[in-house]
Design an enzyme around this catalytic site. Structure first.
Site: not given
Ligand code: 13P
Length: 269
Positions: A28, A113, A183, A189, A229
């Protein structure tokens, strides 16, 4: 190793399928140049044989060149987004053609996102998937439901639509060059991971949609990752499931040791 199953599923199929696992880190918008370089020096000689597990770091675009130069034998580098046109008057954008010319191998497409904050739609996801494959990039195509949808019990319906739209006009030959990442938005997150059974059930539903589109032989070969996560504590139980072929990892991919633990966990698949 026989994989745990969360639904009735023919045993011969479980035994016969062998999809190479992928652990893809999605950084990210984190790290500075120095952080990114320190990471790559720490992991590039440590990642396992790429024939056994595909280890990928999807970094901010600005680091891609430096990372590709230092990726080593077994690590591969991916982008987090791209434009679907090869070139054009699109200020601030980067094309698949440009990514390929720098030796980038993967690209995340349709991350939730980007759907939420940058107007990514099922239509642009479809165009990007096609453009990526045309440039020999492996798109990691993200789908997933909100908490409201999960609670309403319509997850399978929603991800089915996302997959159908993402793969519109995509041939089976090209579909085989893609990777899907399931996802759930509520797990990203948040520290709230989908249970292995929840993740596996939805991934089985996604594979059924791919089977409807392309037939069983093709759908059995397409890798479907789980993201949301994932960490060093829960990775084993997720990867033990029959249809989870790896993970797309945010937070836990930022630390070299944590990333290496995740890719080593995938060796057990
Ligand atoms: P996290 O592993 O921080 O929850 O993020 C997942 C994600 O969006 C991977 O693209």
């Amino acid at each position: 190793m026989l994989k745990k199953q969360s639904k009735t599923y023919p045993l011969f199929w479980v035994k016969s399928m062998k999809r190479r696992p992928i652990i893809a880190g999605n950084w990210k918008m984190y790290k500075t140049k120095d952080d990114a370089l320190a990471f790559i020096y720490a992991v590039n000689v440590e990642v396992p044989d790429k024939e056994k597990v595909e280890s990928v770091i999807c970094s901010p675009a600005i680091f891609l060149r430096d990372l590709v130069k230092r990726e080593g034998e077994n690590l591969r580098i991916g982008a987090q987004n791209m434009h679907y046109a090869d070139e054009g008057a699109y200020t601030g954008e980067i094309s698949a053609l440009m990514l390929k010319s720098y030796g980038v191998d993967y690209v995340v497409v349709g991350h939730s996102e980007r759907r939420a904050y940058f107007n990514e739609t099922d239509e642009t996801v479809n165009l990007k998937l096609i453009a990526a494959v045309n440039q020999d990039l492996t798109p990691i195509v993200c789908v997933g439901e909100s908490l409201e949808i999960r609670e309403a019990g319509t997850t399978d319906k929603v991800v089915k639509k996302q997959i159908e739209k993402a793969y519109l006009n995509v041939t089976s030959e090209n579909a085989l060059k893609t990777v899907v990442a399931y996802e759930p938005i509520w797990a990203i997150g948040t520290g709230v991971t989908a249970t292995p059974e929840q993740a596996n059930d939805t991934i089985i539903a996604i594979r059924k949609v791919l089977e409807k589109l392309y037939g069983k032989e093709v759908s059995e070969q397409i890798r479907i990752l789980y993201g949301g996560s994932v960490n060093v504590k829960n990775v084993d139980s997720l990867l033990a499931m029959s249809d989870i072929d790896g993970a797309l990892v945010g937070g836990a991919s930022l630390d070299p040791n944590s990333f290496l633990t995740l890719v080593r966990a995938a060796l057990k698949k």
